[in-house]
Design an enzyme around this catalytic site. Structure first.
Site, PDB file in Angstrom:
ATOM      1  N   HIS A  36       7.438  -9.423  12.480  1.00  0.00           N
ATOM      2  CA  HIS A  36       6.087  -9.208  13.043  1.00  0.00           C
ATOM      3  C   HIS A  36       5.623  -7.762  12.823  1.00  0.00           C
ATOM      4  CE1 HIS A  36       6.718 -13.053  15.220  1.00  0.00           C
ATOM      5  NE2 HIS A  36       7.951 -12.593  15.319  1.00  0.00           N
ATOM      6  N   LYS A  58      -6.899  12.216  -1.552  1.00  0.00           N
ATOM      7  CA  LYS A  58      -6.394  10.851  -1.628  1.00  0.00           C
ATOM      8  C   LYS A  58      -5.471  10.586  -2.820  1.00  0.00           C
ATOM      9  CE  LYS A  58      -7.252   7.716   0.788  1.00  0.00           C
ATOM     10  NZ  LYS A  58      -8.395   6.833   0.846  1.00  0.00           N
ATOM     11  N   GLU A  64      -2.511  -2.718  -5.354  1.00  0.00           N
ATOM     12  CA  GLU A  64      -3.644  -3.548  -4.924  1.00  0.00           C
ATOM     13  C   GLU A  64      -4.077  -4.476  -6.062  1.00  0.00           C
ATOM     14  OE1 GLU A  64      -6.351  -0.531  -3.491  1.00  0.00           O
ATOM     15  OE2 GLU A  64      -4.915   0.068  -1.955  1.00  0.00           O
TER      16      GLU A  64
END
Ligand code: ARG
Length: 462
Positions: free
Chosen positions: A162, A289, A296
């Site tokens: 989880h 960044k 992705e």
């Protein structure tokens, strides 16, 4: 028609008007199926050799056709072949060119066959090679994972359920779970080779043929194991396409799950791994960044691979048995999934090769979240003859106490522990060491260091 033979469709004397330019444009498949040229030429050579052996064509004609086909192959390889959309697909383009090279005798090549069996023969051969190539690429990625695993047997990190800290594991054990996934993918692809090993050649349009052909000969010659059994099913069957697309989907799903996991571990919240600058991209506005774009990409492309499986299933649904034009899209779909999958395997391999585990961060995170609580419960069962449920309750009381005191389990002293469970002795403190915890999981398939070493050895030998 006769005047301009080489510039008309093969059915030019039956269909009096040229196909509408729009239909020629949308209905042709040459830009897609030209990939099959080599299989098509091999298939035609095997076919005419068989026709000669069966005394259906003469030695001279067989040789002429083979000469022409070899010439065409060279032209294509040298980029000197002039593909024409008007001739729809690779089969007709090659046949048309054969006429130009050897003249009217080219007309014998299509004796006792149809494009319906020709196209799936080519396609099955192509898919067989593609399947084997995927398995070789999967072997490469497995090798990479084994290498990183070997170096990280004692790298401790939290295992999550989880996405909450569950129990400590070795980073290598985590990575080795990917090996299991890719190994199953390999088995799935290998299994597909069985139905790919039946040769369609010779079933012709849908009925078989009245010529005395030898399908066993062409089948062996082209590397198949045996001919297919039913001519109608053969021209209709695209199960092998679905098998490939399904296997590609499962493999992509594995890649996507790994990608997602690495994205989470690479996030600033977790910071468990550092990705190489080679596999991240910057932002156009935020100078700091480093985005995991390639991971992705892997996750996103999986959607397309699934979509392709559903496209093919939908094309087949409700399609009567035998050949229909609807089937022509099978190749574009499979080629695309194959390309995406091979790119994805290569990208993941590159990401993994350059990935750095942040070992201290992993260990720190493993030391939070009361991750050794289950070890404590197990200890109580083993050393103080408690039923597991009672040990579970006692451990809950200890975890609740630690939480109240804002301490980690390994920060509790023996007096605090004894207040909750008087039977405990100083020996219990070793239980809160995450490394001991990981190494104690010696059951087969567990995360102990020895188990991992043995698994790495086992996969290195394969
Ligand atoms: N290009 C066609 C395809 O890929 C070849 C088969 C054509 N057969 C036919 N009956 N039109 O499906």
């Amino acid at each position: 028609m006769v005047k301009n033979k080489n510039n008309t469709a093969i059915w030019g004397s039956r269909i009096k008007k040229d196909t509408s330019t729009l239909f020629q444009k949308v209905g042709n498949s040459i830009d897609i199926d030209k990939k099959l040229f080599q299989e098509d030429i091999l298939g035609s050579i095997a076919h005419v050799e068989m026709l000669f052996r069966q005394k259906i064509i003469s030695f001279k004609i067989k040789n002429k056709i083979i000469f022409g086909l070899n010439k065409i192959e060279k032209e294509i390889l040298k980029n000197k072949f002039d593909y024409n959309r008007k001739y729809e697909d690779i089969h007709m383009n090659i046949e048309k060119r054969l006429f130009q090279i050897i003249g009217e005798e080219a007309g014998y090549v299509h004796t006792a066959r149809s494009r319906n069996d020709q196209v799936i023969t080519d396609f099955k051969m192509w898919t067989t090679s593609a399947t084997k190539e995927i398995n070789r690429n999967l072997d490469n990625i497995i090798k990479t994972i084994l290498k990183i695993s070997e170096k990280n047997i004692e790298t401790i990190m939290p295992g999550f359920t989880h996405l909450k800290n569950a129990q400590a594991v070795s980073f290598a054990h985590y990575l080795m779970s990917y090996v299991e996934m890719f190994n199953r993918d390999k088995k799935r692809f290998t299994y597909n080779l069985e139905s790919l090993s039946e040769s369609p050649l010779g079933v012709a349009a849908l009925t078989g043929t009245s010529f005395n052909i030898d399908r066993n000969f062409t089948s062996k010659k082209l590397g198949f194991k045996r001919p297919t059994n039913n001519s109608i099913d053969t021209v209709a069957d695209r199960d092998f396409v679905l098998d490939f697309l399904y296997s590609a989907s499962v493999c992509s799903m594995h890649i996507s799950r790994i990608a997602e996991e690495l994205i989470i571990w690479n996030s600033d919240g977790f910071n468990l791994i550092t990705l190489s600058d080679k596999v991240v991209t910057g932002s156009s506005i935020m100078p700091q960044k480093k985005n995991p774009d390639l991971l992705e990409y892997l996750r996103g492309k999986t959607g397309i691979v699934y979509g392709n499986l559903f496209s093919m299933l939908t094309i087949l649904k409700g399609l009567p048995i035998s050949y229909f034009k609807d089937l022509q899209d099978d190749k574009e779909i499979l080629f695309k999934s194959n390309e995406i999958l091979n790119n994805s395997i290569a990208i993941l391999n590159e990401v993994l090769k350059n990935l750095k585990p942040n070992k201290q961060q992993m260990l720190d995170l493993a030391n939070s979240g009361y991750i050794t609580a289950t070890d404590l419960a197990d200890y109580l069962v083993k050393n103080h003859s408690m039923p597991f449920r009672k040990a579970y309750q006692t451990t809950t009381s200890i975890v609740n106490y630690a939480e109240k005191k804002k301490k980690k389990l390994n920060e509790l002293n023996i007096d605090e522990l004894k207040k909750i469970e008087p039977k405990l002795t100083i020996e219990v403190l070793k239980i809160f060491n995450v490394k001991n915890s990981v190494n104690s999981k010696k059951s087969y398939g567990g995360t102990s260091f020895d188990n991992i070493k043995k698994m790495i050895m086992k996969y290195k030998k394969v």
